[in-house]
Design a protein around this motif. Structure first.
Motif, PDB file in Angstrom:
ATOM      1  N   ALA A 172       0.823  -1.213   0.000  1.00  0.00           N
ATOM      2  CA  ALA A 172       0.000   0.000   0.000  1.00  0.00           C
ATOM      3  C   ALA A 172       0.857   1.264   0.000  1.00  0.00           C
ATOM      4  CB  ALA A 172      -0.928   0.001   1.213  1.00  0.00           C
ATOM      5  N   GLN A 173       2.096   1.168   0.487  1.00  0.00           N
ATOM      6  CA  GLN A 173       2.976   2.326   0.558  1.00  0.00           C
ATOM      7  C   GLN A 173       4.034   2.324  -0.537  1.00  0.00           C
ATOM      8  OE1 GLN A 173       4.649   2.550   4.511  1.00  0.00           O
ATOM      9  NE2 GLN A 173       2.696   2.043   5.495  1.00  0.00           N
ATOM     10  N   SER A 174       4.050   1.303  -1.375  1.00  0.00           N
ATOM     11  CA  SER A 174       5.069   1.179  -2.407  1.00  0.00           C
ATOM     12  C   SER A 174       4.570   1.747  -3.723  1.00  0.00           C
ATOM     13  CB  SER A 174       5.472  -0.294  -2.591  1.00  0.00           C
ATOM     14  OG  SER A 174       6.409  -0.417  -3.632  1.00  0.00           O
ATOM     15  N   ASP A 175       5.473   2.362  -4.471  1.00  0.00           N
ATOM     16  CA  ASP A 175       5.138   2.926  -5.782  1.00  0.00           C
ATOM     17  C   ASP A 175       5.459   1.969  -6.921  1.00  0.00           C
ATOM     18  OD1 ASP A 175       4.398   5.716  -4.902  1.00  0.00           O
ATOM     19  OD2 ASP A 175       6.437   5.622  -4.129  1.00  0.00           O
ATOM     20  N   ASN A 176       5.844   0.730  -6.584  1.00  0.00           N
ATOM     21  CA  ASN A 176       6.244  -0.227  -7.618  1.00  0.00           C
ATOM     22  C   ASN A 176       5.778  -1.610  -7.197  1.00  0.00           C
ATOM     23  OD1 ASN A 176       7.508  -1.499  -9.797  1.00  0.00           O
ATOM     24  ND2 ASN A 176       9.428  -1.723  -8.677  1.00  0.00           N
ATOM     25  N   ASP A 177       5.103  -2.332  -8.083  1.00  0.00           N
ATOM     26  CA  ASP A 177       4.616  -3.672  -7.772  1.00  0.00           C
ATOM     27  C   ASP A 177       5.377  -4.753  -8.534  1.00  0.00           C
ATOM     28  OD1 ASP A 177       3.757  -3.051 -10.283  1.00  0.00           O
ATOM     29  OD2 ASP A 177       1.662  -3.671  -9.981  1.00  0.00           O
ATOM     30  N   ARG A 178       6.578  -4.437  -8.984  1.00  0.00           N
ATOM     31  CA  ARG A 178       7.369  -5.391  -9.762  1.00  0.00           C
ATOM     32  C   ARG A 178       8.473  -5.999  -8.906  1.00  0.00           C
ATOM     33  NH1 ARG A 178       6.307  -5.247 -15.179  1.00  0.00           N
ATOM     34  NH2 ARG A 178       4.992  -3.524 -15.894  1.00  0.00           N
ATOM     35  N   LEU A 179       9.096  -7.051  -9.473  1.00  0.00           N
ATOM     36  CA  LEU A 179      10.124  -7.764  -8.724  1.00  0.00           C
ATOM     37  C   LEU A 179      11.360  -6.909  -8.525  1.00  0.00           C
ATOM     38  CD1 LEU A 179      10.587 -10.581  -7.470  1.00  0.00           C
ATOM     39  CD2 LEU A 179      11.715 -11.246  -9.594  1.00  0.00           C
ATOM     40  N   GLN A 180      11.711  -6.144  -9.528  1.00  0.00           N
ATOM     41  CA  GLN A 180      12.898  -5.308  -9.441  1.00  0.00           C
ATOM     42  C   GLN A 180      12.582  -4.003  -8.720  1.00  0.00           C
ATOM     43  OE1 GLN A 180      15.398  -5.647 -12.605  1.00  0.00           O
ATOM     44  NE2 GLN A 180      16.776  -3.990 -12.070  1.00  0.00           N
ATOM     45  N   THR A 181      13.443  -3.641  -7.792  1.00  0.00           N
ATOM     46  CA  THR A 181      13.233  -2.425  -7.007  1.00  0.00           C
ATOM     47  C   THR A 181      13.492  -1.197  -7.871  1.00  0.00           C
ATOM     48  OG1 THR A 181      13.977  -3.612  -5.046  1.00  0.00           O
ATOM     49  CG2 THR A 181      13.877  -1.225  -4.911  1.00  0.00           C
ATOM     50  N   ALA A 182      12.571  -0.234  -7.829  1.00  0.00           N
ATOM     51  CA  ALA A 182      12.721   0.999  -8.601  1.00  0.00           C
ATOM     52  C   ALA A 182      11.829   2.077  -8.014  1.00  0.00           C
ATOM     53  CB  ALA A 182      12.371   0.771 -10.077  1.00  0.00           C
ATOM     54  N   VAL A 183      12.274   3.324  -8.121  1.00  0.00           N
ATOM     55  CA  VAL A 183      11.481   4.490  -7.736  1.00  0.00           C
ATOM     56  C   VAL A 183      11.477   5.454  -8.914  1.00  0.00           C
ATOM     57  CG1 VAL A 183      11.815   4.315  -5.241  1.00  0.00           C
ATOM     58  CG2 VAL A 183      13.546   5.470  -6.626  1.00  0.00           C
ATOM     59  N   SER A 184      10.374   6.184  -9.069  1.00  0.00           N
ATOM     60  CA  SER A 184      10.233   7.076 -10.228  1.00  0.00           C
ATOM     61  C   SER A 184       9.913   8.491  -9.778  1.00  0.00           C
ATOM     62  CB  SER A 184       9.144   6.554 -11.172  1.00  0.00           C
ATOM     63  OG  SER A 184       7.898   6.475 -10.509  1.00  0.00           O
ATOM     64  N   PHE A 185      10.135   9.421 -10.696  1.00  0.00           N
ATOM     65  CA  PHE A 185       9.843  10.831 -10.412  1.00  0.00           C
ATOM     66  C   PHE A 185       9.472  11.525 -11.711  1.00  0.00           C
ATOM     67  CE2 PHE A 185      14.347  10.383 -11.266  1.00  0.00           C
ATOM     68  CZ  PHE A 185      14.638  11.416 -12.132  1.00  0.00           C
ATOM     69  N   ARG A 186       8.724  12.621 -11.589  1.00  0.00           N
ATOM     70  CA  ARG A 186       8.334  13.453 -12.728  1.00  0.00           C
ATOM     71  C   ARG A 186       9.184  14.717 -12.734  1.00  0.00           C
ATOM     72  NH1 ARG A 186       3.227  12.259 -14.931  1.00  0.00           N
ATOM     73  NH2 ARG A 186       2.128  10.586 -13.813  1.00  0.00           N
ATOM     74  N   ILE A 187       9.567  15.119 -13.913  1.00  0.00           N
ATOM     75  CA  ILE A 187      10.372  16.334 -14.035  1.00  0.00           C
ATOM     76  C   ILE A 187       9.768  17.209 -15.133  1.00  0.00           C
ATOM     77  CG2 ILE A 187      12.025  15.186 -15.585  1.00  0.00           C
ATOM     78  CD1 ILE A 187      14.187  17.000 -14.293  1.00  0.00           C
ATOM     79  N   ALA A 188       9.599  18.475 -14.837  1.00  0.00           N
ATOM     80  CA  ALA A 188       8.900  19.398 -15.726  1.00  0.00           C
ATOM     81  C   ALA A 188       9.720  19.660 -16.987  1.00  0.00           C
ATOM     82  CB  ALA A 188       8.622  20.715 -14.992  1.00  0.00           C
ATOM     83  N   PRO A 189       9.067  20.163 -18.047  1.00  0.00           N
ATOM     84  CA  PRO A 189       9.787  20.482 -19.283  1.00  0.00           C
ATOM     85  C   PRO A 189      10.888  21.509 -19.025  1.00  0.00           C
ATOM     86  CG  PRO A 189       7.419  20.502 -19.654  1.00  0.00           C
ATOM     87  CD  PRO A 189       7.612  20.385 -18.179  1.00  0.00           C
ATOM     88  N   GLU A 190      12.057  21.164 -19.558  1.00  0.00           N
ATOM     89  CA  GLU A 190      13.240  22.014 -19.426  1.00  0.00           C
ATOM     90  C   GLU A 190      13.525  22.347 -17.965  1.00  0.00           C
ATOM     91  OE1 GLU A 190      12.791  25.400 -21.914  1.00  0.00           O
ATOM     92  OE2 GLU A 190      12.702  24.208 -23.766  1.00  0.00           O
ATOM     93  N   GLY A 191      13.144  21.446 -17.068  1.00  0.00           N
ATOM     94  CA  GLY A 191      13.382  21.665 -15.649  1.00  0.00           C
ATOM     95  C   GLY A 191      14.634  20.955 -15.158  1.00  0.00           C
ATOM     96  N   GLN A 192      15.084  21.350 -13.983  1.00  0.00           N
ATOM     97  CA  GLN A 192      16.260  20.750 -13.350  1.00  0.00           C
ATOM     98  C   GLN A 192      16.000  20.678 -11.852  1.00  0.00           C
ATOM     99  OE1 GLN A 192      20.197  22.085 -14.609  1.00  0.00           O
ATOM    100  NE2 GLN A 192      20.891  22.046 -12.480  1.00  0.00           N
ATOM    101  N   GLU A 193      16.123  19.455 -11.288  1.00  0.00           N
ATOM    102  CA  GLU A 193      15.804  19.255  -9.890  1.00  0.00           C
ATOM    103  C   GLU A 193      16.933  18.465  -9.203  1.00  0.00           C
ATOM    104  OE1 GLU A 193      13.286  20.619  -8.533  1.00  0.00           O
ATOM    105  OE2 GLU A 193      12.037  21.150 -10.269  1.00  0.00           O
ATOM    106  N   THR A 194      16.971  18.601  -7.855  1.00  0.00           N
ATOM    107  CA  THR A 194      17.941  17.876  -7.040  1.00  0.00           C
ATOM    108  C   THR A 194      17.200  16.807  -6.238  1.00  0.00           C
ATOM    109  OG1 THR A 194      19.356  19.831  -6.845  1.00  0.00           O
ATOM    110  CG2 THR A 194      19.689  18.063  -5.244  1.00  0.00           C
ATOM    111  N   TYR A 195      17.766  15.600  -6.226  1.00  0.00           N
ATOM    112  CA  TYR A 195      17.127  14.468  -5.567  1.00  0.00           C
ATOM    113  C   TYR A 195      18.117  13.770  -4.640  1.00  0.00           C
ATOM    114  CZ  TYR A 195      13.668  15.052  -9.301  1.00  0.00           C
ATOM    115  OH  TYR A 195      12.736  15.566 -10.165  1.00  0.00           O
ATOM    116  N   TYR A 196      17.544  13.128  -3.627  1.00  0.00           N
ATOM    117  CA  TYR A 196      18.316  12.298  -2.699  1.00  0.00           C
ATOM    118  C   TYR A 196      17.686  10.895  -2.686  1.00  0.00           C
ATOM    119  CZ  TYR A 196      20.503  16.526  -0.776  1.00  0.00           C
ATOM    120  OH  TYR A 196      21.204  17.688  -0.615  1.00  0.00           O
TER     121      TYR A 196
END
Length: 609
Positions: A172-196
């Motif tokens: 219920a708290q996971s964003d991925n229901d597949r066997l391989q672990t992965a996290v995703s994010f959205r990034i705006a057009p011509e945008g630049q973001e910092t992630y941890y």
């Protein structure tokens, strides 16, 4: 002249002996060389930071940061995640204080060491979207399964959690229901973001993060799941086949093979994280580790034991040298217990012995080939496949393939060849082992049928002799009758066989050769003898006064009694199955009618004798 002839006769034997010694020496050197390479790889397999060196990242000189950007390809693209890192050995640094920590920046770094649980690895990276529309990208790892991967985005000088995945995260708290672990994010057009990214809990000592399109990551996870499912399905199918095909022999000849497959199933099932996908389990790698080590130890011990049985079954008991198997078994038990407890944090001692034991068994199998053990050839082939697969896995673990920019799922799978090499070698090894067991079973079945055929033929000769000499032996006791019958049978061997005896012998052999087939009846027997059913019935009626069905039933019962006398099986059910009877109760009833005792009484009489 005589001496020259003797020398010429001796020369081929000397060449054979010399060739045998030479091949054995070469096999010994190869096994020692592979073993030495494996040990060197194990000793020097400490995780190191691998540099990709592919120029796929951009170094912003003004800010000293690394910016990740993906090109616009129809099928998506993936490349190594360029990031700086911070190690949290105790796992006490949270998202509120991570921005104040000092991250280590190494441009184009591909692999990062990760502390053991409860420690964590923090990755800091920037992503830039040069496209005119919003993009959804994902971060994953070549090591596939993690306990907890949490993705944060820097917003207004604080971190906001935007995605989370891992085997300890509820669905219920996971964003991925597949066997391989992965996290995703959205990034705006011509945008630049910092992630941890915070990463914790994995079996591997280092991780290799990648960034790519969600579509490519999804295809990659599906392919990996298919390979893992293929391995699980293979183990289940081969276990069922072994229990069905080899049920007519002693359990020791297939129980270790079945245990090997079952252990391999649980190793793959637990290691790849299937409990989380199927059952929603949130058990961590630390909690699963003792069970994975136990399953790995079971695989190793079963491998040693069925190699011992296959390689020594045809050897004279006085000449069987099983010390190497006993040593490997003892070391395997100790290594398994030690790995489950792991008191000093040594990692997996089972893995060390798991890699060493096939090389030792490979050398033993090579020696058995020259001793004439037929099943040693497929055993050698199976161990060779397993050794090559394990060596390849060790090599690619120590020298991982550099992750490069790609848009192909196949190329992405080939960048992690450990999974393919291990899976393929295990499948090939198991198939060759089944071939070895089949060869051994066929040889034993031929020997058993020959012994039973001789026993039935001898019994028939004794019965005929007793009938011929019965008038001349009035008042003799049972022992005297048997002795005189045996003597008369020996004398009668010089006389021509009675009319129809050859036909009966052929009919008996045909029934015994097909005794395990429950549907083998009068039509099949007539076809095997090359006569019609009518002719078969007439000749059997004339020779023995029996119908074809009664004749076949009589041979099956005699075959069953001989199996009991020869101690081929330990239970009545196994005797009935091997003799072609589908019902144990029906078999016991017919056996009692034929021999005036039940199969159980026959077993007890044999034990008393």
């Amino acid at each position: 002249m005589l001496l020259a002839v003797q020398n010429r006769r001796q020369a081929p034997r000397d060449l054979q002996v010399f060739g045998r010694i030479t091949v054995i020496g070469i096999a010994r050197k190869c096994a020692l060389w592979l073993l030495a390479m494996a040990l060197i790889g194990l000793v020097s397999s400490a995780p190191a930071h691998a540099q990709t060196g592919n120029g796929a990242c951009i170094n912003d000189g003004a800010s000293g940061t690394i910016i990740n950007s993906l090109a616009d390809l129809p099928s998506g693209q993936l490349k190594p995640l360029a990031a700086s890192f911070f190690l949290d050995p105790d796992g006490t640094v949270d998202a509120d204080s991570i921005t104040a920590q000092r991250f280590t920046l190494q441009p184009c770094q591909g692999q990062f060491a990760i502390p053991r649980s409860p420690g964590a690895l923090w990755l800091k990276f920037q992503a830039s979207n040069p496209h005119e529309d919003e993009q959804i990208w994902g971060v994953s790892f070549m090591e596939t399964v993690m306990d907890d991967v949490t993705l944060f985005q820097a917003q207004d000088r604080k971190l906001v959690q935007i995605a989370r995945d891992g085997r300890t995260i509820p669905k219920a708290q996971s964003d991925n229901d597949r066997l391989q672990t992965a996290v995703s994010f959205r990034i705006a057009p011509e945008g630049q973001e910092t992630y941890y990214v915070r990463v914790s809990g994995t079996y591997a000592p280092a991780v290799t993060p990648v960034i790519g399109s969600v579509r490519l990551l999804s295809n990659w996870s599906s392919t990996f799941s298919a390979i893992s499912a293929l391995m699980l399905g293979f183990c289940i199918i081969m276990t069922i086949f072994s229990l069905i095909l080899f049920r007519q022999i002693h359990p020791r000849f297939y129980q270790y093979y079945a245990a090997y497959l079952i252990g391999m199933f649980f190793v793959t099932f637990l290691y790849d994280g299937w409990p989380h996908i199927i059952f929603g389990s949130t058990v961590s790698t630390v909690q699963w580790k003792p069970f994975v080590e136990l399953a790995s130890g079971l695989v190793m011990l079963a491998n040693i034991q069925y190699c011992r049985i296959l390689l020594t079954i045809d050897t004279d008991p006085r000449q069987r040298k099983q010390a190497v198997f006993h040593w490997l078994t003892g070391l395997g038990v100790i290594a398994t217990i030690w790995a489950m407890a792991d008191p000093l944090g040594w990692g997996t001692p089972v893995s060390i012995l798991f890699i060493i034991s096939p090389f030792v068994l490979l050398y033993v199998a090579g020696r058995k080939i020259f001793d004439g053990v037929k099943q040693a050839v497929p055993v050698f082939a199976s161990l060779l496949a397993l050794s090559i697969g394990l060596f390849a896995s060790l090599y690619f673990f120590k020298f991982p393939v550099s992750v490069t920019t790609t848009s192909s799922t196949f190329e992405l799978i080939m960048m992690r060849p450990i999974t393919l090499s291990y899976t393929s070698s295990t499948i090939v090894e198991a198939i060759f082992m089944m071939v070895a067991i089949s060869i051994m079973i066929n040889a034993m079945q031929r020997q058993r049928n020959a012994a039973v055929t001789e026993a039935i033929k001898l019994r028939n000769e004794i019965d005929v002799s007793q009938q011929q000499h019965q008038p001349a032996l009035p008042g003799a006791d049972e022992a005297g009758d048997t002795l005189d019958a045996l003597l008369a049978s020996s004398l009668d061997k010089t006389l021509p066989p009675p009319a129809g005896q050859g036909f009966l012998d052929r009919a008996t052999r045909a029934v015994i050769e097909n005794v395990g087939q429950r549907g083998f009846g009068a039509g099949a027997l007539a076809s095997a003898l090359g006569v019609t059913e009518k002719t078969l019935g007439r000749r059997l009626k004339k020779a023995q006064g029996l119908t074809p069905a009664a004749f076949i039933r009589s041979i099956r019962l005699s075959y069953a009694r001989d199996l009991i006398m020869l101690r081929q099986f330990d239970t009545i059910a196994e005797i009935a199955e091997a003799s072609g009877f589908s019902s144990v109760s029906h078999f016991a009833k017919l056996f009692r009618q034929e021999f005036k005792e039940t199969p159980s009484e026959a077993f007890k009489s044999l034990e008393l004798l």
